[in-house]
Design a protein around this motif. Structure first.
Motif, PDB file in Angstrom:
ATOM      1  N   GLU A 112       7.390 -14.630  67.614  1.00 49.02           N
ATOM      2  CA  GLU A 112       7.142 -14.383  66.347  1.00 49.02           C
ATOM      3  C   GLU A 112       6.480 -13.408  66.473  1.00 49.02           C
ATOM      4  O   GLU A 112       6.213 -12.447  64.858  1.00 49.02           O
ATOM      5  CB  GLU A 112       6.376 -15.740  65.379  1.00 49.02           C
ATOM      6  N   GLY A 132       2.534 -18.591  66.758  1.00 49.72           N
ATOM      7  CA  GLY A 132       3.622 -17.560  65.525  1.00 49.72           C
ATOM      8  C   GLY A 132       2.658 -16.585  64.751  1.00 49.72           C
ATOM      9  O   GLY A 132       2.725 -15.523  65.266  1.00 49.72           O
ATOM     10  N   CYS A 164       6.703 -18.824  71.408  1.00 53.01           N
ATOM     11  CA  CYS A 164       6.473 -18.394  70.039  1.00 53.01           C
ATOM     12  C   CYS A 164       6.035 -17.627  69.373  1.00 53.01           C
ATOM     13  O   CYS A 164       6.049 -17.222  68.555  1.00 53.01           O
ATOM     14  CB  CYS A 164       5.895 -20.133  69.060  1.00 53.01           C
ATOM     15  N   ALA A 176       2.386 -12.311  65.058  1.00 54.91           N
ATOM     16  CA  ALA A 176       2.615 -11.853  63.567  1.00 54.91           C
ATOM     17  C   ALA A 176       1.676 -10.753  63.136  1.00 54.91           C
ATOM     18  O   ALA A 176       1.804  -9.681  63.470  1.00 54.91           O
ATOM     19  CB  ALA A 176       3.076 -12.601  62.946  1.00 54.91           C
ATOM     20  N   SER A 220       9.453 -14.054  62.038  1.00 52.86           N
ATOM     21  CA  SER A 220       9.515 -15.284  61.630  1.00 52.86           C
ATOM     22  C   SER A 220      10.418 -16.755  62.002  1.00 52.86           C
ATOM     23  O   SER A 220       9.807 -17.644  62.498  1.00 52.86           O
ATOM     24  CB  SER A 220       7.803 -16.018  60.546  1.00 52.86           C
ATOM     25  N   HIS A 257       6.452  -8.763  58.120  1.00 52.11           N
ATOM     26  CA  HIS A 257       6.109 -10.068  58.431  1.00 52.11           C
ATOM     27  C   HIS A 257       5.043 -10.287  57.292  1.00 52.11           C
ATOM     28  O   HIS A 257       5.167 -11.968  57.460  1.00 52.11           O
ATOM     29  CB  HIS A 257       4.908  -9.135  59.127  1.00 52.11           C
ATOM     30  N   ARG A 303      11.276 -16.822  65.764  1.00 52.66           N
ATOM     31  CA  ARG A 303      10.582 -18.621  65.648  1.00 52.66           C
ATOM     32  C   ARG A 303      10.328 -19.812  65.088  1.00 52.66           C
ATOM     33  O   ARG A 303      11.362 -20.569  65.522  1.00 52.66           O
ATOM     34  CB  ARG A 303       9.418 -17.894  65.978  1.00 52.66           C
ATOM     35  N   SER A 304      11.659 -19.293  64.068  1.00 55.11           N
ATOM     36  CA  SER A 304      11.596 -20.733  63.157  1.00 55.11           C
ATOM     37  C   SER A 304      13.271 -21.425  64.573  1.00 55.11           C
ATOM     38  O   SER A 304      13.317 -23.156  63.502  1.00 55.11           O
ATOM     39  CB  SER A 304      12.219 -20.323  61.627  1.00 55.11           C
TER      40      SER A 304
END
Length: 396
Positions: free
Chosen positions: A95, A261, A91, A265, A99, A364, A102-103
């Protein structure tokens, strides 16, 4: 007595050498996911974000399946069965790119697949899990509604019995992957309490509408689910789901991925700022030589490494069976806030260039606005932590 060797200077990219504590398997997973991200994702992510979509979600799902990250922390049915830290590392690396990516993995593995794995029948597991782990089927998770976000107990979606069948009516909102999903795990109120249902998306009465004009999480497909007289057989219900605690336990799994995550970021924004500061020259030298810039970088290093420590500690607790949901609330609350601070400061280091898609920081920065809201707003997690330390609930 001989003099001790002087320790090596800290690595600017891993100041506290956290990755040195990883096992060989965890390190291999880090390297594999990072290499995949560098090769297949990072070169395209700015274009996907600008376009406001994922151009080939099924191809992406298959690639993630081949990589082995879909439901990777689950056991059996084609899932890799890794530990929690390994899943967290994946994750983090995803990310660090975006994001939204990762989602995609988190919703598939920690929401839709986890719900079926934890609460489903053997038939439901055998029908869906291996296909979802391979990326051959995409899942989504329908809990949030237009008027029911932080208070899912007020959901209006209803499931009623009609003979041996179930009939579902209602609307779900902000559903990742909803309009490309093959199966939806939908939560509905029944006379027996909240129950989960496995809903193939080609069932008559099921409609998914893509949400457009987003300013955040643009490299992700977000949908509204509309259920109008969706008729399901008796065996569509998740037999071991009972009450609101079932979907909330799924959210807790997904929040664990956010803890890691967000650290990714933050790391990406700091790395971009450090690179920019050491190469951008003003007043006859790199801006990294200015005191104010160094203070910003020092604050970023602190936030990035504290977020990494938090994620790693919570991951080790999870693998030991000692992770409470409040630990994960603490991690999401703290790490997302840290990542937001890093992204904002990194944007300022980049000056005007920071608002363009040539650099990752603004992307981000706006994505983290969504991360701070979904799967428990920062306010809800603050109250969860407050309740944990005081023993007094402030929710009602």
């Amino acid at each position: 007595m001989t003099d001790r060797l002087r320790p090596e200077a800290p690595d600017p990219q891993d100041f506290l050498a956290l990755d040195a504590t990883l096992s060989a398997e965890e390190t291999d997973i880090r390297d594999a996911v990072r290499a995949f991200a560098d090769r297949e994702l990072r070169p395209h992510i700015a274009d996907w974000f600008e376009a406001g979509t994922l151009p080939d979600p099924r191809g992406l799902a298959k690639a993630f399946g081949d990589l082995g990250v879909l439901g990777m922390h689950l056991q059996g049915h084609g899932c890799a069965g890794t530990n929690a830290v390994a899943y967290g590392i994946a994750c983090r690396e995803l990310e660090a790119v975006d994001s939204g990516l990762r989602s995609f993995v988190s919703v598939q593995g920690s929401l839709a697949m986890f719900a079926i794995h934890r609460f489903g029948s053997e038939e439901q597991k055998s029908t869906w899990l291996a296909r979802m782990a391979a990326g051959e089927a995409i899942g989504c998770f329908g809990l949030t509604e237009p008027d029911s976000g932080s208070d899912p107990g007020s959901m209006r979606t209803r499931a009623r019995r009609d003979g041996s069948d179930w009939v579902l009516d209602g609307t779900k909102m902000w559903i990742t992957n909803g309009s490309v999903a093959d199966v939806a795990v939908v939560w509905a109120a029944t006379d027996e309490g909240v129950r989960g249902f496995v809903v193939p998306t080609d069932t008559p009465g099921f409609t998914a509408n893509t949400v457009h004009r987003k300013l955040s999480l643009r490299a992700s497909i977000t949908s509204e689910l509309v259920l109008e007289g969706v008729r399901l057989p008796a065996d569509a219900v998740l037999p071991h789901s009972a009450g609101l605690g079932s979907p909330l336990s799924c959210l807790n799994e997904a929040r664990f991925g956010i803890v890691w995550g967000a650290a990714g970021a933050a790391r990406a924004c700091y790395a971009a700022a450090l690179d920019y500061a050491t190469t951008r020259e003003q007043f006859g030298g790199p801006i990294a030589g200015f005191q104010l810039t160094q203070r910003k970088l020092a604050d970023m290093v602190l936030d990035v490494n504290q977020a990494g420590l938090t994620a790693l500690r919570i991951g080790r607790l999870k693998d030991a069976g000692d992770c409470h949901r409040n630990h994960i609330s603490l991690g999401k609350f703290g790490n997302v806030a840290a990542a937001q601070r890093v992204a904002s400061s990194a944007r300022s280091v980049h000056g005007a260039n920071g608002i363009t898609l040539e650099y990752p920081v603004m992307r981000h920065m706006v994505n983290l606005e969504t991360v701070a809201t979904y799967e428990g707003t920062e306010e809800i997690h603050a109250l969860s932590i407050g309740q944990a330390v005081t023993g007094v609930s402030a929710f009602r």
